[in-house]
Design an enzyme around this catalytic site. Sequence first.
Site, PDB file in Angstrom:
ATOM      1  N   PRO A 282       0.826  -1.214   0.000  1.00 25.98           N
ATOM      2  CG  PRO A 282       0.079  -0.931   2.209  1.00 25.98           C
ATOM      3  CD  PRO A 282       0.862  -1.863   1.319  1.00 25.98           C
ATOM      4  NE  ARG A 284      -4.016   6.872  -4.652  1.00 27.63           N
ATOM      5  CZ  ARG A 284      -3.633   7.708  -5.620  1.00 27.63           C
ATOM      6  NH1 ARG A 284      -3.762   9.004  -5.460  1.00 27.63           N
ATOM      7  NH2 ARG A 284      -3.138   7.241  -6.739  1.00 27.63           N
ATOM      8  CE1 TYR A 324      -1.756  10.147 -12.789  1.00 27.56           C
ATOM      9  CE2 TYR A 324      -1.700  11.329 -10.709  1.00 27.56           C
ATOM     10  CZ  TYR A 324      -1.140  10.436 -11.594  1.00 27.56           C
ATOM     11  OH  TYR A 324       0.038   9.821 -11.261  1.00 27.56           O
ATOM     12  CB  CYS A 350       4.258  30.432 -17.748  1.00 29.14           C
ATOM     13  SG  CYS A 350       5.007  31.697 -16.716  1.00 29.14           S
ATOM     14  CD  GLU A 351       3.008  24.674 -19.153  1.00 30.74           C
ATOM     15  OE1 GLU A 351       2.065  24.353 -19.908  1.00 30.74           O
ATOM     16  OE2 GLU A 351       4.197  24.614 -19.480  1.00 30.74           O
ATOM     17  CE1 TYR A 378       2.308   7.512  -6.040  1.00 33.81           C
ATOM     18  CE2 TYR A 378       0.212   7.370  -4.908  1.00 33.81           C
ATOM     19  CZ  TYR A 378       1.338   6.763  -5.431  1.00 33.81           C
ATOM     20  OH  TYR A 378       1.483   5.402  -5.325  1.00 33.81           O
TER      21      TYR A 378
HETATM   22  C1  PLP Z   1       2.589   2.607  -7.047  1.00 32.97           C
HETATM   23  C2  PLP Z   1       2.677   1.181  -6.677  1.00 32.97           C
HETATM   24  C3  PLP Z   1       2.105   0.715  -5.504  1.00 32.97           C
HETATM   25  C4  PLP Z   1       1.293   1.585  -4.583  1.00 32.97           C
HETATM   26  O1  PLP Z   1       0.133   2.068  -5.154  1.00 32.97           O
HETATM   27  P1  PLP Z   1      -0.878   2.941  -4.256  1.00 32.97           P
HETATM   28  O2  PLP Z   1      -1.991   3.226  -5.168  1.00 32.97           O
HETATM   29  O3  PLP Z   1      -0.138   4.154  -3.841  1.00 32.97           O
HETATM   30  O4  PLP Z   1      -1.262   2.095  -3.098  1.00 32.97           O
HETATM   31  C5  PLP Z   1       2.278  -0.614  -5.171  1.00 32.97           C
HETATM   32  N1  PLP Z   1       2.992  -1.445  -5.970  1.00 32.97           N
HETATM   33  C6  PLP Z   1       3.545  -1.031  -7.120  1.00 32.97           C
HETATM   34  C7  PLP Z   1       4.304  -1.985  -7.950  1.00 32.97           C
HETATM   35  C8  PLP Z   1       3.415   0.293  -7.507  1.00 32.97           C
HETATM   36  O5  PLP Z   1       3.964   0.699  -8.660  1.00 32.97           O
END
Ligand code: PLP
Length: 424
Positions: A282, A284, A324, A350-351, A378
């Site tokens: 995990p 995020r 996104y 400047c975008e 992120y």
């Molecule tokens: C980015 C990533 C994660 C974590 O993803 P989250 O959405 O931040 O939980 C886990 N494993 C791999 C291989 C990733 O690239």
Amino acid sequence: MKLPGHPDVAYRDGQLHLDDLPLRELAARFGTPLYAYSRRAMLAALAPYQRALAGREHLICYAMKANSNLAVLQTFAQAGCGFDIVSGGELERVLAAGGDARKVVFSGLGKTRAEMARALEAGVRCFNVESEPELEVLAEVARAHGTRAPVSLRVNPDVDAKTHPYISTGLKGNKFGVAHDRALHAYRRAAELPGLEVVGIDCHIGSQITESDPYLDAIDRVLDLVEAIESQGLRLHHLDLGGGLGITYTDEAPPAADALIARMLERIDARGHGHREIVLEPGRSLVGNAGVLLTEVLYLKSGEAKNFCVVDAAMNDLMRPAMYEATMAIVPATLRDAAPSTYDVVGPICESGDWLGRDRALAVQAGDLLAVLSAGAYGMSMASNYNSRGRAAEVLVDGDQAWLIRDREDPRALFAGEHLPPAR
Ligand SMILES: *Cc1c(COP(=O)(O)O)cnc(C)c1O
């Protein structure tokens, strides 16, 4: 006022607090733009993962690309976590933060030989290999080092995670992992190569996933493979089910981590795989709602069609909206007793893509502070220096304490490594 998904961010007497500290005080002390993270909130987000996996052989590998500040890594290392890394640079961060290389899984589809060598030297727990050519190269590098590399193959289960296309990774058209149809073949090859030791299997289907079914579908697909692979006499020890659980930015309602994991384990047990070690990655969901980005309102500008709230944070500080079209809650640090107006909250870059929020109702004046919520993941880890902007400072909060965990970047440091050719 109810704030989405934020147990540790709340108004008291009209002042927005992170833990026990008013954000206004943090801004006065450390300046803006400023990232602030609650250690309590991070540990509170980890707890349901730990609870759901208690009593079972497991490893929670924090996917550190979500937020790779050393103090954040230290928090998770001290809580017993391992790390999911995607580059040699991330490995160096883990080691610098006191993390244990033996709890590191190394993901990523473009590992260089140098990164492989360094990871072998450090003694990482597993390489999550994403292609057949990578298997061959890793075997070669390991042999040259007189060792065997522990490997899992990241398989692409071809399930739809039902998330934004840029953060969906488990579909046939994605660049990630080994295709389901090739996996058995690739495992046979891995078993043949003397530089490799097969230890597990891995999948990661995407990010900001708000439903349980894609995980359960992926588990079924992966277990089908495990059974096919083991019927060939190979042994897989662990099941790495990746990360990707979503968080509440505004009104999303993802499953709670413990409820999701309970359903996943139920499926795994029902199919007779309950003895396997479970690895999760995990990112995020451990840090996203533990952090805010604090920014000062510079100008209120009325345009012909829109009003703009120009702030001192920009897309270089927080890429998610530009990249996104992500919607993140933006709230004032101090509540005003005034009628709100509708603004696009934009940065100085400047975008036209440099916006943090669109059509937001805010009662603000120049000099006020705004907090972008759910900015712990992120955010800073994707920050850049576009427009020669130094990156924001970062602070870690715990209760009524705050520590500066990264200095504000001096713009002069940005060109310290640049060189002028001899004058002509
Ligand atoms: C980015 C990533 C994660 C974590 O993803 P989250 O959405 O931040 O939980 C886990 N494993 C791999 C291989 C990733 O690239």
